[in-house]
Motif scaffolding. Sequence first.
Motif, mmCIF file in Angstrom:
data_model
loop_
_atom_site.group_PDB
_atom_site.id
_atom_site.type_symbol
_atom_site.label_atom_id
_atom_site.label_comp_id
_atom_site.label_asym_id
_atom_site.label_seq_id
_atom_site.Cartn_x
_atom_site.Cartn_y
_atom_site.Cartn_z
ATOM 1 N N PHE A 33 0.853 -1.191 0.000
ATOM 2 C CA PHE A 33 0.000 0.000 0.000
ATOM 3 C C PHE A 33 0.883 1.234 0.000
ATOM 4 O O PHE A 33 1.878 1.303 0.727
ATOM 5 C CB PHE A 33 -0.880 0.058 1.251
ATOM 6 C CG PHE A 33 -1.783 -1.130 1.431
ATOM 7 C CD1 PHE A 33 -2.377 -1.761 0.351
ATOM 8 C CD2 PHE A 33 -2.043 -1.618 2.691
ATOM 9 C CE1 PHE A 33 -3.219 -2.860 0.530
ATOM 10 C CE2 PHE A 33 -2.880 -2.713 2.880
ATOM 11 C CZ PHE A 33 -3.464 -3.324 1.801
ATOM 12 N N LYS A 34 0.494 2.231 -0.804
ATOM 13 C CA LYS A 34 1.234 3.487 -0.872
ATOM 14 C C LYS A 34 0.243 4.638 -0.861
ATOM 15 O O LYS A 34 -0.712 4.644 -1.634
ATOM 16 C CB LYS A 34 2.075 3.576 -2.161
ATOM 17 C CG LYS A 34 3.074 2.463 -2.386
ATOM 18 C CD LYS A 34 4.109 2.332 -1.317
ATOM 19 C CE LYS A 34 5.061 3.482 -1.256
ATOM 20 N NZ LYS A 34 5.972 3.395 -0.099
ATOM 21 N N GLU A 35 0.497 5.601 0.007
ATOM 22 C CA GLU A 35 -0.289 6.828 0.001
ATOM 23 C C GLU A 35 0.498 7.862 -0.788
ATOM 24 O O GLU A 35 1.700 8.017 -0.597
ATOM 25 C CB GLU A 35 -0.507 7.324 1.424
ATOM 26 C CG GLU A 35 -1.337 8.581 1.503
ATOM 27 C CD GLU A 35 -1.585 9.043 2.929
ATOM 28 O OE1 GLU A 35 -2.363 10.002 3.084
ATOM 29 O OE2 GLU A 35 -1.023 8.469 3.872
ATOM 30 N N VAL A 36 -0.167 8.555 -1.701
ATOM 31 C CA VAL A 36 0.494 9.588 -2.493
ATOM 32 C C VAL A 36 0.289 10.914 -1.794
ATOM 33 O O VAL A 36 -0.844 11.333 -1.565
ATOM 34 C CB VAL A 36 -0.075 9.635 -3.930
ATOM 35 C CG1 VAL A 36 0.524 10.798 -4.702
ATOM 36 C CG2 VAL A 36 0.198 8.324 -4.643
ATOM 37 N N LYS A 37 1.399 11.551 -1.436
ATOM 38 C CA LYS A 37 1.336 12.865 -0.796
ATOM 39 C C LYS A 37 1.932 13.888 -1.754
ATOM 40 O O LYS A 37 2.782 13.566 -2.563
ATOM 41 C CB LYS A 37 2.115 12.844 0.517
ATOM 42 C CG LYS A 37 1.515 11.876 1.526
ATOM 43 C CD LYS A 37 2.318 11.816 2.800
ATOM 44 C CE LYS A 37 1.693 10.825 3.764
ATOM 45 N NZ LYS A 37 2.512 10.566 4.920
ATOM 46 N N GLY A 38 1.487 15.119 -1.641
ATOM 47 C CA GLY A 38 2.010 16.172 -2.517
ATOM 48 C C GLY A 38 1.110 16.388 -3.714
ATOM 49 O O GLY A 38 0.077 15.750 -3.884
ATOM 50 N N VAL A 66 1.017 -7.032 -6.048
ATOM 51 C CA VAL A 66 0.138 -5.914 -6.363
ATOM 52 C C VAL A 66 0.508 -4.713 -5.490
ATOM 53 O O VAL A 66 0.790 -4.854 -4.312
ATOM 54 C CB VAL A 66 -1.350 -6.301 -6.204
ATOM 55 C CG1 VAL A 66 -1.695 -6.668 -4.781
ATOM 56 C CG2 VAL A 66 -2.269 -5.212 -6.703
ATOM 57 N N ILE A 67 0.550 -3.553 -6.150
ATOM 58 C CA ILE A 67 0.808 -2.290 -5.463
ATOM 59 C C ILE A 67 -0.459 -1.457 -5.600
ATOM 60 O O ILE A 67 -0.988 -1.299 -6.704
ATOM 61 C CB ILE A 67 1.977 -1.522 -6.109
ATOM 62 C CG1 ILE A 67 3.164 -2.433 -6.360
ATOM 63 C CG2 ILE A 67 2.379 -0.320 -5.232
ATOM 64 C CD1 ILE A 67 4.039 -1.977 -7.501
ATOM 65 N N PHE A 68 -0.945 -0.943 -4.472
ATOM 66 C CA PHE A 68 -2.110 -0.059 -4.464
ATOM 67 C C PHE A 68 -1.671 1.329 -4.021
ATOM 68 O O PHE A 68 -1.261 1.512 -2.871
ATOM 69 C CB PHE A 68 -3.174 -0.555 -3.478
ATOM 70 C CG PHE A 68 -3.868 -1.817 -3.873
ATOM 71 C CD1 PHE A 68 -4.812 -1.826 -4.891
ATOM 72 C CD2 PHE A 68 -3.604 -3.006 -3.213
ATOM 73 C CE1 PHE A 68 -5.474 -2.991 -5.247
ATOM 74 C CE2 PHE A 68 -4.258 -4.171 -3.558
ATOM 75 C CZ PHE A 68 -5.190 -4.167 -4.577
ATOM 76 N N TRP A 69 -1.738 2.300 -4.935
ATOM 77 C CA TRP A 69 -1.536 3.693 -4.556
ATOM 78 C C TRP A 69 -2.899 4.256 -4.221
ATOM 79 O O TRP A 69 -3.855 4.063 -4.964
ATOM 80 C CB TRP A 69 -0.917 4.494 -5.687
ATOM 81 C CG TRP A 69 0.567 4.357 -5.743
ATOM 82 C CD1 TRP A 69 1.492 5.091 -5.047
ATOM 83 C CD2 TRP A 69 1.322 3.441 -6.524
ATOM 84 N NE1 TRP A 69 2.768 4.660 -5.353
ATOM 85 C CE2 TRP A 69 2.689 3.661 -6.266
ATOM 86 C CE3 TRP A 69 0.966 2.434 -7.426
ATOM 87 C CZ2 TRP A 69 3.696 2.933 -6.864
ATOM 88 C CZ3 TRP A 69 1.962 1.700 -8.029
ATOM 89 C CH2 TRP A 69 3.312 1.953 -7.745
ATOM 90 N N GLY A 70 -2.983 4.953 -3.085
ATOM 91 C CA GLY A 70 -4.259 5.502 -2.641
ATOM 92 C C GLY A 70 -4.819 4.746 -1.450
ATOM 93 O O GLY A 70 -5.957 4.977 -1.051
ATOM 94 N N ILE A 71 -4.000 3.870 -0.858
ATOM 95 C CA ILE A 71 -4.368 3.185 0.382
ATOM 96 C C ILE A 71 -3.264 3.489 1.389
ATOM 97 O O ILE A 71 -2.088 3.215 1.127
ATOM 98 C CB ILE A 71 -4.536 1.665 0.189
ATOM 99 C CG1 ILE A 71 -5.672 1.384 -0.804
ATOM 100 C CG2 ILE A 71 -4.808 0.986 1.527
ATOM 101 C CD1 ILE A 71 -5.913 -0.085 -1.093
ATOM 102 N N ARG A 72 -3.639 4.058 2.510
ATOM 103 C CA ARG A 72 -2.682 4.423 3.552
ATOM 104 C C ARG A 72 -2.232 3.161 4.273
ATOM 105 O O ARG A 72 -3.063 2.383 4.748
ATOM 106 C CB ARG A 72 -3.355 5.414 4.515
ATOM 107 C CG ARG A 72 -2.421 6.118 5.431
ATOM 108 C CD ARG A 72 -3.076 7.265 6.177
ATOM 109 N NE ARG A 72 -4.392 6.929 6.706
ATOM 110 C CZ ARG A 72 -5.443 7.736 6.659
ATOM 111 N NH1 ARG A 72 -5.353 8.924 6.103
ATOM 112 N NH2 ARG A 72 -6.595 7.366 7.166
ATOM 113 N N ASP A 73 -0.913 2.944 4.357
ATOM 114 C CA ASP A 73 -0.443 1.661 4.884
ATOM 115 C C ASP A 73 -0.638 1.497 6.383
ATOM 116 O O ASP A 73 -0.872 0.388 6.847
ATOM 117 C CB ASP A 73 1.007 1.368 4.463
ATOM 118 C CG ASP A 73 2.002 2.385 4.956
ATOM 119 O OD1 ASP A 73 1.606 3.416 5.507
ATOM 120 O OD2 ASP A 73 3.206 2.133 4.785
#
Length: 171
Positions: A33-38, A66-73
């Motif tokens: 899980f990856k949260e996109v900041k900025g 699988v990588i999910f951007w938009g899910i806070r880890d």
Amino acid sequence: YARPRPKSGRKARQLKWVKGAAYPAQESRACEFKEVKGNNPIGSIRAVVDQYAVAFLNAGLSQEGVIFWGIRDQDRAIVGVSLRPQECDELRRIVTERLHQIVPPIAPTAYAVDLHPINDGVDIINDLYVVEVRVPPIRRTLLFATGGQEVYVKTDAGKRKLSALELQQEL
């Protein structure tokens, strides 16, 4: 990440990407899980997508990564990635280009880039998505590297760039 109840006899659509809901699975060697900041989501994803893909390819697992951007880890909350319509196409193109630089190369049809619209429980939220990149399981005889010749492996804590000695141990 919930299914709405049917209303007054009508069959409800399945709306599963609900903002603020917790994604049901945990992070693992096969899921990140990856949260996109900025203010530059495309640049943020472009900077690391090949590193995570290489880490999954080198994981030695018989399942896709699988990588999910938009899910806070830290709490698995669905927060989304803000993308205007033209940025969606640009993101797909950039991810494809970055994955195409992996050596040895993997077939462009072997991985998938999906953008899942997020909703508020009822309605779709404009320009907010969970970006999903699926990396195939590949039986390896060599280690995969990014276009910058960096080798990563997937660990329980994320990804790890290998040193020269660790490269030898992996092989």
